[in-house]
Design a protein around this motif. Structure first.
Motif, mmCIF file in Angstrom:
data_model
loop_
_atom_site.group_PDB
_atom_site.id
_atom_site.type_symbol
_atom_site.label_atom_id
_atom_site.label_comp_id
_atom_site.label_asym_id
_atom_site.label_seq_id
_atom_site.Cartn_x
_atom_site.Cartn_y
_atom_site.Cartn_z
ATOM 1 N N GLY A 19 0.832 -1.406 0.041
ATOM 2 C CA GLY A 19 0.195 -0.157 -0.067
ATOM 3 C C GLY A 19 1.044 1.097 -0.123
ATOM 4 O O GLY A 19 0.398 2.382 0.622
ATOM 5 N N LEU A 20 1.896 1.435 -0.655
ATOM 6 C CA LEU A 20 2.736 2.468 -0.733
ATOM 7 C C LEU A 20 2.147 3.755 -1.323
ATOM 8 O O LEU A 20 2.541 4.718 -1.311
ATOM 9 N N THR A 21 0.887 3.667 -2.003
ATOM 10 C CA THR A 21 0.155 4.996 -2.529
ATOM 11 C C THR A 21 -0.595 5.522 -1.474
ATOM 12 O O THR A 21 -1.326 6.599 -1.752
ATOM 13 N N ASP A 22 -1.049 4.671 -0.370
ATOM 14 C CA ASP A 22 -1.504 5.222 0.785
ATOM 15 C C ASP A 22 -0.821 6.323 1.710
ATOM 16 O O ASP A 22 -0.359 6.014 2.744
ATOM 17 N N VAL A 23 -0.800 7.537 1.197
ATOM 18 C CA VAL A 23 0.132 8.641 1.736
ATOM 19 C C VAL A 23 -0.035 8.886 3.276
ATOM 20 O O VAL A 23 0.881 8.589 4.200
ATOM 21 N N GLN A 24 -1.204 8.918 3.666
ATOM 22 C CA GLN A 24 -1.659 9.267 5.301
ATOM 23 C C GLN A 24 -1.034 7.755 6.086
ATOM 24 O O GLN A 24 -0.294 8.137 7.124
ATOM 25 N N LEU A 25 -1.334 6.647 5.657
ATOM 26 C CA LEU A 25 -0.780 5.498 6.201
ATOM 27 C C LEU A 25 0.700 5.358 6.320
ATOM 28 O O LEU A 25 1.025 5.117 7.392
ATOM 29 N N ARG A 26 1.392 5.574 5.092
ATOM 30 C CA ARG A 26 2.704 5.650 5.187
ATOM 31 C C ARG A 26 3.457 6.782 6.113
ATOM 32 O O ARG A 26 4.425 6.370 6.657
ATOM 33 N N MET A 27 2.749 7.899 5.893
ATOM 34 C CA MET A 27 3.406 8.841 6.805
ATOM 35 C C MET A 27 3.374 8.571 8.226
ATOM 36 O O MET A 27 4.326 9.191 9.092
ATOM 37 N N ARG A 28 2.209 7.905 8.798
ATOM 38 C CA ARG A 28 2.371 7.427 10.086
ATOM 39 C C ARG A 28 3.287 6.100 10.368
ATOM 40 O O ARG A 28 4.070 6.161 11.355
ATOM 41 N N THR A 29 3.300 5.370 9.652
ATOM 42 C CA THR A 29 3.786 3.850 9.811
ATOM 43 C C THR A 29 5.183 3.749 9.491
ATOM 44 O O THR A 29 6.250 3.142 10.362
ATOM 45 N N GLU A 30 5.834 4.556 8.542
ATOM 46 C CA GLU A 30 7.232 4.295 8.115
ATOM 47 C C GLU A 30 8.089 5.000 9.314
ATOM 48 O O GLU A 30 8.975 4.028 9.691
#
Length: 267
Positions: A19-30
């Protein structure tokens, strides 16, 4: 390197790439998971030269030899699949050949970063990862020493920032700074003149400031919409503007970074 042919998109070892296109998720989880994504062989190569450690690599079959030339000596899994599998995992077409999940480096202490610097750029409240990456590319290409990033600025190590910067975000020294009350005092103690780029009534033209600027300067750039907030402006020693024509009030923040750095370092 350990080559792993992808047998299932549900393989838990692929979790870093899902799900690399899920910006909000990646901003939080990475950041929470201590990783960032390096996209393309060029960026991976620069990350490795900067001493960053990969957790794994994801690559399409046809790009495997190129990745092996870069990362063949590393003791990490290299997940190999066809383009449909890779798109199913990441959410986009992987046309740059490879992705790598990288361990985030430990950021330096701000005062240590300022000790030997003469020209730094402060990114305050930028929300567009493209602009963050472009600003880093300006810093690298035009020769500033470091970037300081406020807590409200988008992540320089987000995938799009890294890609737009052409990997220079992995080369330019940078770190996060505290709120402006503390950050402004820190810059003054380090001998920096803080110049805020803003549309203020008391702003002076960039060319006039350049002729009289201090030897050590911090150029502050603000949010794409509302610019710099009151705390940043209050911490500044001077407010600077770039003269505009044809009814245009300002440049994009990334373009502003390039113009300001050119004026300071090369004009």
């Amino acid at each position: 390197m350990e080559i792993v042919r992808i047998a299932s998109l549900e393989d838990p070892r692929l979790a870093d790439y899902v799900g690399l296109t899920d910006v909000q998720l990646r901003m939080r989880t990475e950041p929470e998971r201590g990783l960032y994504i390096a996209e393309s062989q060029t960026v991976l190569s620069r990350a490795l030269r900067a001493g960053h450690a990969p957790r794994s690599v994801l690559v399409s079959e046809r790009w495997l030899p190129d990745v092996a030339a870069i990362a063949g000596d590393l003791d990490v899994p290299v997940f190999v699949g066809d383009e449909a599998q890779l798109q199913g995992i990441t959410g986009f077409h992987l046309h740059r050949g490879a992705l790598a999940a990288m361990q985030r480096p430990v950021l330096p202490e701000p005062r240590a970063l300022l000790a030997d610097a003469r020209t730094v750029v402060v990114l305050d409240g930028l929300v567009d990862h493209t602009n963050v990456g472009a600003a880093f590319r300006s810093v690298a290409g035009l020769g500033a020493d470091a970037v300081l990033v406020t807590s409200t600025c988008a992540d320089p190590l987000y995938r799009r920032s890294v890609r737009v910067s052409m990997g220079t975000v992995l080369q330019v020294p940078w770190t996060r700074i505290p709120a402006w009350r503390e950050a402004g005092a820190m810059l003054r103690e380090a001998g920096f003149q803080t110049a805020a780029l803003a549309l203020a009534d008391d702003a002076i033209d960039l060319a006039d400031w350049r002729r009289e600027r201090a030897d050590r300067v911090a150029i502050v750039l603000g949010n794409e919409g509302h610019g710099l907030g009151p705390d940043a402006l209050a911490a500044a020693d001077v407010v600077v503007r770039i003269p505009m024509h044809h009814g245009v009030d300002s440049l994009n923040v990334a373009a502003t970074s390039a113009v300001a750095l050119w004026a300071v370092l090369h004009a």
